[in-house]
Design a protein around this motif. Sequence first.
Motif, PDB file in Angstrom:
ATOM      1  N   LEU A   1       0.838  -1.178   0.000  1.00  0.00           N
ATOM      2  CA  LEU A   1       0.000   0.000   0.000  1.00  0.00           C
ATOM      3  C   LEU A   1       0.877   1.233   0.000  1.00  0.00           C
ATOM      4  O   LEU A   1       1.927   1.259   0.634  1.00  0.00           O
ATOM      5  CB  LEU A   1      -0.886   0.028   1.239  1.00  0.00           C
ATOM      6  N   LEU A   2       0.411   2.245  -0.662  1.00  0.00           N
ATOM      7  CA  LEU A   2       1.117   3.522  -0.730  1.00  0.00           C
ATOM      8  C   LEU A   2       0.206   4.597  -0.170  1.00  0.00           C
ATOM      9  O   LEU A   2      -0.930   4.753  -0.615  1.00  0.00           O
ATOM     10  CB  LEU A   2       1.479   3.840  -2.186  1.00  0.00           C
ATOM     11  N   VAL A  22      12.094   2.112  10.131  1.00  0.00           N
ATOM     12  CA  VAL A  22      11.665   2.945   9.007  1.00  0.00           C
ATOM     13  C   VAL A  22      12.812   3.045   8.017  1.00  0.00           C
ATOM     14  O   VAL A  22      13.983   3.115   8.396  1.00  0.00           O
ATOM     15  CB  VAL A  22      11.203   4.342   9.504  1.00  0.00           C
ATOM     16  N   GLY A  23      12.469   3.001   6.732  1.00  0.00           N
ATOM     17  CA  GLY A  23      13.486   3.106   5.690  1.00  0.00           C
ATOM     18  C   GLY A  23      13.972   4.534   5.527  1.00  0.00           C
ATOM     19  O   GLY A  23      13.361   5.482   6.037  1.00  0.00           O
ATOM     20  N   GLU A  24      15.062   4.683   4.827  1.00  0.00           N
ATOM     21  CA  GLU A  24      15.592   6.009   4.521  1.00  0.00           C
ATOM     22  C   GLU A  24      14.670   6.721   3.536  1.00  0.00           C
ATOM     23  O   GLU A  24      13.989   6.079   2.735  1.00  0.00           O
ATOM     24  CB  GLU A  24      16.995   5.897   3.933  1.00  0.00           C
ATOM     25  N   PHE A  36       7.974   1.434   5.686  1.00  0.00           N
ATOM     26  CA  PHE A  36       8.024   0.921   7.052  1.00  0.00           C
ATOM     27  C   PHE A  36       7.252  -0.387   7.112  1.00  0.00           C
ATOM     28  O   PHE A  36       6.314  -0.592   6.350  1.00  0.00           O
ATOM     29  CB  PHE A  36       7.436   1.935   8.048  1.00  0.00           C
ATOM     30  N   PRO A  37       7.651  -1.287   8.016  1.00  0.00           N
ATOM     31  CA  PRO A  37       6.928  -2.551   8.168  1.00  0.00           C
ATOM     32  C   PRO A  37       5.917  -2.483   9.312  1.00  0.00           C
ATOM     33  O   PRO A  37       6.085  -1.716  10.261  1.00  0.00           O
ATOM     34  CB  PRO A  37       8.045  -3.540   8.526  1.00  0.00           C
ATOM     35  N   VAL A  46       5.179   5.446   2.062  1.00  0.00           N
ATOM     36  CA  VAL A  46       4.610   6.766   2.295  1.00  0.00           C
ATOM     37  C   VAL A  46       5.240   7.718   1.281  1.00  0.00           C
ATOM     38  O   VAL A  46       6.461   7.714   1.089  1.00  0.00           O
ATOM     39  CB  VAL A  46       4.924   7.251   3.727  1.00  0.00           C
ATOM     40  N   ARG A  47       4.407   8.511   0.638  1.00  0.00           N
ATOM     41  CA  ARG A  47       4.890   9.462  -0.373  1.00  0.00           C
ATOM     42  C   ARG A  47       4.441  10.867   0.024  1.00  0.00           C
ATOM     43  O   ARG A  47       3.314  11.079   0.459  1.00  0.00           O
ATOM     44  CB  ARG A  47       4.313   9.092  -1.733  1.00  0.00           C
TER      45      ARG A  47
END
Length: 51
Positions: A1-2, A22-24, A36-37, A46-47
């Motif tokens: 999902l975005l 959380v990713g970079e 993020f998981p 997330v955008r």
Amino acid sequence: LLFDIANFDGLYARFKENNETVGEIIEMGGARTFNFPDRDGNYYAVRETAD
């Protein structure tokens, strides 16, 4: 999902402050994005939305 998020920096900071995984932040398709998981290991993206 975005998920498209207006308060992108605030959400990212909240994840970091809570020591969540959380990713970079990367740029993809002209927008900043991170992932993020959840607790089950499923990843979400997330955008940043344009103001």
